[in-house]
Scaffold this motif. Structure first.
Motif, PDB file in Angstrom:
ATOM      1  N   HIS A 256       0.826  -1.212   0.000  1.00  0.00           N
ATOM      2  CA  HIS A 256       0.000   0.000   0.000  1.00  0.00           C
ATOM      3  C   HIS A 256       0.853   1.252   0.000  1.00  0.00           C
ATOM      4  N   TRP A 257       2.099   1.197   0.493  1.00  0.00           N
ATOM      5  CA  TRP A 257       2.987   2.362   0.378  1.00  0.00           C
ATOM      6  C   TRP A 257       3.321   2.611  -1.092  1.00  0.00           C
ATOM      7  N   TRP A 258       3.668   1.552  -1.811  1.00  0.00           N
ATOM      8  CA  TRP A 258       3.951   1.700  -3.238  1.00  0.00           C
ATOM      9  C   TRP A 258       2.749   2.315  -3.951  1.00  0.00           C
ATOM     10  N   TRP A 259       1.571   1.794  -3.662  1.00  0.00           N
ATOM     11  CA  TRP A 259       0.364   2.278  -4.330  1.00  0.00           C
ATOM     12  C   TRP A 259       0.123   3.757  -4.023  1.00  0.00           C
ATOM     13  N   ASP A 260       0.231   4.118  -2.756  1.00  0.00           N
ATOM     14  CA  ASP A 260      -0.076   5.489  -2.352  1.00  0.00           C
ATOM     15  C   ASP A 260       0.821   6.498  -3.062  1.00  0.00           C
ATOM     16  N   ILE A 261       2.117   6.236  -3.132  1.00  0.00           N
ATOM     17  CA  ILE A 261       3.021   7.216  -3.740  1.00  0.00           C
ATOM     18  C   ILE A 261       2.977   7.130  -5.259  1.00  0.00           C
ATOM     19  N   ALA A 262       2.786   5.938  -5.818  1.00  0.00           N
ATOM     20  CA  ALA A 262       2.771   5.799  -7.283  1.00  0.00           C
ATOM     21  C   ALA A 262       1.565   6.493  -7.903  1.00  0.00           C
ATOM     22  N   THR A 263       0.465   6.587  -7.183  1.00  0.00           N
ATOM     23  CA  THR A 263      -0.757   7.192  -7.722  1.00  0.00           C
ATOM     24  C   THR A 263      -0.927   8.643  -7.285  1.00  0.00           C
ATOM     25  N   ASP A 264       0.073   9.211  -6.620  1.00  0.00           N
ATOM     26  CA  ASP A 264      -0.006  10.588  -6.130  1.00  0.00           C
ATOM     27  C   ASP A 264       1.000  11.449  -6.883  1.00  0.00           C
ATOM     28  N   GLU A 265       0.610  11.933  -8.058  1.00  0.00           N
ATOM     29  CA  GLU A 265       1.536  12.702  -8.895  1.00  0.00           C
ATOM     30  C   GLU A 265       1.953  14.010  -8.243  1.00  0.00           C
ATOM     31  N   ALA A 266       1.157  14.526  -7.325  1.00  0.00           N
ATOM     32  CA  ALA A 266       1.496  15.776  -6.659  1.00  0.00           C
ATOM     33  C   ALA A 266       2.692  15.615  -5.724  1.00  0.00           C
ATOM     34  N   HIS A 267       2.954  14.364  -5.279  1.00  0.00           N
ATOM     35  CA  HIS A 267       4.041  14.134  -4.337  1.00  0.00           C
ATOM     36  C   HIS A 267       5.109  13.175  -4.856  1.00  0.00           C
ATOM     37  N   ASN A 268       4.900  12.576  -6.017  1.00  0.00           N
ATOM     38  CA  ASN A 268       5.896  11.622  -6.521  1.00  0.00           C
ATOM     39  C   ASN A 268       6.777  12.203  -7.618  1.00  0.00           C
ATOM     40  N   GLY A 269       6.770  13.531  -7.745  1.00  0.00           N
ATOM     41  CA  GLY A 269       7.609  14.177  -8.746  1.00  0.00           C
ATOM     42  C   GLY A 269       6.928  14.393 -10.072  1.00  0.00           C
ATOM     43  N   GLY A 270       5.624  14.117 -10.149  1.00  0.00           N
ATOM     44  CA  GLY A 270       4.898  14.303 -11.397  1.00  0.00           C
ATOM     45  C   GLY A 270       4.957  13.121 -12.338  1.00  0.00           C
ATOM     46  N   TYR A 271       5.217  11.935 -11.803  1.00  0.00           N
ATOM     47  CA  TYR A 271       5.294  10.715 -12.613  1.00  0.00           C
ATOM     48  C   TYR A 271       3.914  10.060 -12.682  1.00  0.00           C
ATOM     49  N   ARG A 272       3.588   9.520 -13.858  1.00  0.00           N
ATOM     50  CA  ARG A 272       2.359   8.758 -14.039  1.00  0.00           C
ATOM     51  C   ARG A 272       2.749   7.334 -14.409  1.00  0.00           C
ATOM     52  N   TYR A 273       2.092   6.359 -13.799  1.00  0.00           N
ATOM     53  CA  TYR A 273       2.498   4.967 -13.961  1.00  0.00           C
ATOM     54  C   TYR A 273       1.388   4.105 -14.564  1.00  0.00           C
ATOM     55  N   TYR A 274       1.837   3.112 -15.330  1.00  0.00           N
ATOM     56  CA  TYR A 274       0.958   2.129 -15.962  1.00  0.00           C
ATOM     57  C   TYR A 274       1.443   0.744 -15.561  1.00  0.00           C
ATOM     58  N   THR A 275       0.503  -0.190 -15.408  1.00  0.00           N
ATOM     59  CA  THR A 275       0.880  -1.548 -15.046  1.00  0.00           C
ATOM     60  C   THR A 275       0.198  -2.533 -15.985  1.00  0.00           C
ATOM     61  N   ARG A 276       0.858  -3.633 -16.255  1.00  0.00           N
ATOM     62  CA  ARG A 276       0.350  -4.603 -17.220  1.00  0.00           C
ATOM     63  C   ARG A 276      -0.790  -5.413 -16.618  1.00  0.00           C
ATOM     64  N   THR A 277      -1.940  -5.336 -17.225  1.00  0.00           N
ATOM     65  CA  THR A 277      -3.127  -6.046 -16.748  1.00  0.00           C
ATOM     66  C   THR A 277      -3.609  -7.108 -17.733  1.00  0.00           C
TER      67      THR A 277
END
Length: 458
Positions: free
Chosen positions: A41-62
């Motif tokens: 859940h730490w990974w999820w929280d920061i990966a989906t928070d572009e305001a605090h993760n440096g402006g990165y947007r992430y995609y995952t293979r589904t």
């Protein structure tokens, strides 16, 4: 206190014992992979928070489709079956249309997909073991490990969690080479480190009271590992205020990373640089070998895991009452199937024959575990005395790589806090309960819930 603790163990409930160990002043965690320490859940929280993760947007293979070619990432070919491999926007943009259709933005995952994503980076199924861990967990994280804002966040969360466990010191493995900007360009290591240093200077980090130092990790079986080690040596030498050592990591059963491979380059580097401490993974294998002995020959002061040292009598004698410490990781060794149960674990033999040992967490986020869990298991499975508990905590500070003045201060602080804790127990017989923010050991069932009574997975 010895008699009090013996009586307490005999009558305390599991929750009371766990609460006691959670609130007990602790030394340090010396064997700690930062990117392996992130709870899902730490990974999820920061990966989906572009305001605090440096402006990165992430995609995952589904989805897994039969697109032409597999594509590549930092780890090499991406196996077609590897769902939840995660990439940043710039990597996603470079994929073919077919490959893009396999990926979904993290923020757009359904509830079921999110749950599966979280499960994919923790070892929580009875049929999972070391191959799942080594061959899929790290690869799934993908570009997430190349964002220094993510690393800074994980470090802060660890510090805050350790504050709740009364941990004094954290010596974690933090790599900063090859970080990416949001546009996919390579970030200089100095810039990546500065991002983490900015977090460490923040009030939130200072408020934890946890002292932090870094090791730099070398993936030992890379074809250019020697050249990588030369770069690491220079970088650590230039940042001795934060980096206190170097670690060799990676599956030890991959013989391309055998210890003596690195003896020539280490001798070369020691000609050019003042001493840099080494803490090297060794003995984390099923079969007998001389890797621990060879690792000591490399100059290591601490051994990570050291499981098969028990099969090398000469090295055992060398390490008794000596300058070397073995970093013990009980939960890791069980989950990765290096022991079937703790009757096979040599921890007690090392501890009670005078080989310095300390308990640590290894990749705690992927186990869903805490340092308190390690101590709970040690007390319940090996009947530790109060003096043995104190020795484990003291060792985790005495054998830390931090500079001597700071080390002395940490030890003195821990001794003072421990004296206060002991007096409270003897005078008031204080009853502790697991804090709401902590995790009781059965938190990560089904695998480890039965560890207090039996270690095998059913």
């Amino acid at each position: 206190m010895d008699e009090w603790f013996s009586a307490f163990k005999a009558q305390a409930t599991p929750a009371q014992l766990y609460g006691f160990l959670q609130h007990m002043p602790k030394g340090g965690d010396l064997h700690h992979h930062l990117t392996g320490s992130g709870f899902s859940h730490w990974w999820w929280d920061i990966a989906t928070d572009e305001a605090h993760n440096g402006g990165y947007r992430y995609y995952t293979r589904t989805l897994a489709k039969l697109c032409n070619g597999y594509g590549t990432n930092a780890y090499g070919p991406m196996p077609e079956h590897l769902l939840f491999h995660t990439v940043q926007q710039s990597t996603y943009n470079a994929l073919s249309d077919c490959k893009k259709s396999e990926y979904t933005a993290l923020s757009d995952l359904t509830a079921d997909q999110q749950s599966a994503f979280l499960d994919s980076i923790r070892l929580d199924k009875p049929y999972e073991g070391r191959n799942e861990f080594f061959e899929t967990h790290w690869q799934r994280l993908g570009d997430l490990t190349r964002n220094p804002h993510v690393q800074a966040y994980l470090l802060l969360k660890n510090m805050q969690a350790y504050q709740l466990e009364q941990v004094t010191y954290l010596e974690t493995q933090v790599n900063v080479k090859g970080m990416l900007y949001p546009d996919g360009s390579i970030m200089q290591a100095e810039q990546a480190l500065q991002t983490i240093e900015t977090m460490l200077a923040s009030q939130a980090a200072t408020d934890t009271g946890v002292t932090v130092r870094f090791q730099y990790a070398l993936l030992r079986f890379l074809p250019d590992a020697e050249q990588q080690l030369r770069w690491i040596y220079a970088f650590v030498d230039a940042h001795r205020d934060r980096y206190v050592g170097i670690n060799f990591v990676g599956r030890e059963d991959n013989d391309k990373g055998y210890p003596l491979r690195f003896l020539p380059v280490l001798r070369e580097l020691r000609q050019a640089y003042p001493a840099i401490a080494l803490s090297i993974h060794a003995g984390e294998v099923d079969e007998p070998n001389h890797h621990v002995r060879d690792t000591l020959l490399l100059g290591a002061k601490r051994i990570g895991h050291g499981l098969n040292t028990i099969s090398d009598p000469q090295t055992l004698l060398l390490m008794r009452h000596g300058p070397y410490l073995i970093e013990i990781n009980l939960i890791s060794n069980l989950l990765l199937e290096y022991v079937k149960d703790f009757t096979e674990h040599p921890f007690a033999e090392y501890l009670r024959t005078g080989i310095p040992v300390a308990l640590s967490t290894d990749d705690r986020g992927m186990w869903d575990s805490t340092l308190t869990d390690e101590f709970y298991l040690a007390v319940t499975r090996f009947n530790l005395s109060w003096q043995e508990l104190l020795a484990l905590h003291r060792n985790s500070l005495q054998y830390a790589f931090i500079a001597e003045p700071a080390k002395r201060a940490l030890i003195e602080h821990w001794q003072q806090q421990t004296a206060v804790f002991e007096q409270k127990q003897i005078t008031h017989n204080t009853v502790y309960h697991p804090s709401q923010t902590g995790q009781f050991i059965c938190r990560y069932a089904p695998k480890v819930c039965s560890l207090a009574t039996g270690d095998k997975y059913e």
